[in-house]
Design a protein around this motif. Structure first.
Motif, PDB file in Angstrom:
ATOM      1  N   TYR A 188       0.842  -1.197   0.000  1.00  0.00           N
ATOM      2  CA  TYR A 188       0.000   0.000   0.000  1.00  0.00           C
ATOM      3  C   TYR A 188       0.877   1.247   0.000  1.00  0.00           C
ATOM      4  O   TYR A 188       1.950   1.254   0.614  1.00  0.00           O
ATOM      5  CB  TYR A 188      -0.881   0.039   1.249  1.00  0.00           C
ATOM      6  N   SER A 210      -0.978   3.087  -5.797  1.00  0.00           N
ATOM      7  CA  SER A 210      -2.356   2.967  -5.339  1.00  0.00           C
ATOM      8  C   SER A 210      -3.080   1.878  -6.131  1.00  0.00           C
ATOM      9  O   SER A 210      -2.640   1.461  -7.210  1.00  0.00           O
ATOM     10  CB  SER A 210      -3.081   4.297  -5.508  1.00  0.00           C
ATOM     11  N   SER A 211      -4.211   1.440  -5.606  1.00  0.00           N
ATOM     12  CA  SER A 211      -4.995   0.411  -6.296  1.00  0.00           C
ATOM     13  C   SER A 211      -5.503   0.940  -7.640  1.00  0.00           C
ATOM     14  O   SER A 211      -5.544   0.194  -8.629  1.00  0.00           O
ATOM     15  CB  SER A 211      -6.171  -0.026  -5.426  1.00  0.00           C
ATOM     16  N   TRP A 214      -2.750   0.598 -10.220  1.00  0.00           N
ATOM     17  CA  TRP A 214      -2.590  -0.787 -10.670  1.00  0.00           C
ATOM     18  C   TRP A 214      -3.729  -1.184 -11.610  1.00  0.00           C
ATOM     19  O   TRP A 214      -3.495  -1.828 -12.637  1.00  0.00           O
ATOM     20  CB  TRP A 214      -2.543  -1.736  -9.477  1.00  0.00           C
ATOM     21  N   GLN A 247      -2.104  -5.052  -0.768  1.00  0.00           N
ATOM     22  CA  GLN A 247      -3.138  -5.070  -1.800  1.00  0.00           C
ATOM     23  C   GLN A 247      -3.085  -6.426  -2.508  1.00  0.00           C
ATOM     24  O   GLN A 247      -2.004  -6.947  -2.780  1.00  0.00           O
ATOM     25  CB  GLN A 247      -2.895  -3.958  -2.819  1.00  0.00           C
ATOM     26  N   PHE A 249      -4.573  -8.472  -5.875  1.00  0.00           N
ATOM     27  CA  PHE A 249      -5.257  -8.376  -7.168  1.00  0.00           C
ATOM     28  C   PHE A 249      -5.341  -9.788  -7.788  1.00  0.00           C
ATOM     29  O   PHE A 249      -4.325 -10.480  -7.884  1.00  0.00           O
ATOM     30  CB  PHE A 249      -4.518  -7.442  -8.110  1.00  0.00           C
TER      31      PHE A 249
END
Length: 255
Positions: A188, A210-211, A214, A247, A249
């Motif tokens: 993060y 950051s998400s 990505w 995070q 994914f």
């Protein structure tokens, strides 16, 4: 953290109000015991707070390990992916620890790729390397595996150190060697990493994105979210009260 030497309670010259007492007056035994106990509690409290602060600093300096987070998340991943966990490749620093944990799972085959170095490898890791289960490979170049060699690929603590130029090479490779999808564990923004260790091992500090960054990048490289796996992972995590420190994914492989 420096601190001035504490004054001793028994040293009358250092305590102003002691001189105002009548010279013939004697301190009550209860008062003396009380002062000693108060002093003891203050000293213990100071030592405890100092120890806690040092522990907190040590944890902060150690940073967050997404590879360690992978090991914590293995039961959740197993719930999310089921049979897709039968043949797993892990890519990232300290991959030997993840591979060792995966090999303990029933009906699971596991391999690993260490992207950086194995100088501090223990005997177990050296054995995995000797047997060809773990390999040292630069992920900025094609991985030494055939297409769809693994049912699932998990990567951690590796992509954070790559610039977009090299991510353009690495992400398609992860998708190429996975048959049913791959999982990315990334830090993060704002998480602390040990700068000295990073520069010596990885050559550059981690770029914690950051998400939203990505997700945009995955879309640009034609990678789709594995919505079914994401939903199952979130449900299993909620049921087990698990909150990832990194995070996570879930992506589909190229077809």
């Amino acid at each position: 953290m420096s601190r001035r030497p504490s004054r001793r309670f028994g040293d009358g010259a250092n305590i102003p109000f002691m001189g105002s007492l009548h010279p013939k007056a004697r301190s009550s035994p209860i008062l003396s015991v009380g002062l000693v106990l108060v002093g003891a509690f203050l000293i213990i409290g100071y030592l405890y707070s100092g120890s806690s602060s040092q522990d907190a600093v040590s944890k902060l300096e150690g940073g967050v390990s997404c590879t360690l987070e992978v090991q914590k998340a293995l039961p959740i991943l197993k719930k999310a992916y089921g049979d897709s966990m039968r043949k797993v490749l892990h890519v990232g620093p300290d991959t030997c620890s993840v591979v060792s944990a995966l090999l303990k799972e029933e009906d699971t085959e596991a391999w690993g790729v260490e992207p950086y170095d194995l100088e501090d490898a223990d005997s177990n890791c050296k054995s995995l390397v000797h047997r060809g289960i773990v390999r040292l490979a630069d992920i900025k170049f094609p991985l030494p595996y055939r297409p769809k060699s693994f049912s699932l690929v998990i990567v951690s603590d590796a992509l954070d150190y790559l610039s977009p130029k090299y991510l353009n090479r690495s992400l398609p490779e992860l998708a190429r060697v996975s048959a049913e999808g791959f999982v990315v564990f990334a830090g993060y923004p704002g998480q602390h990493r040990a700068k000295v260790a990073e520069l010596s091992k990885f050559g550059r500090p981690a770029k914690l994105r950051s998400s939203s960054w990505w997700i945009r990048y995955f879309v640009q490289t034609s990678l789709e979210e594995n919505e079914a796996a994401t939903k199952k992972f979130e449900q299993a995590a909620t049921k087990r009260l698990y909150k990832p420190a990194c995070q996570v994914f879930h992506l589909k492989s190229y077809h």
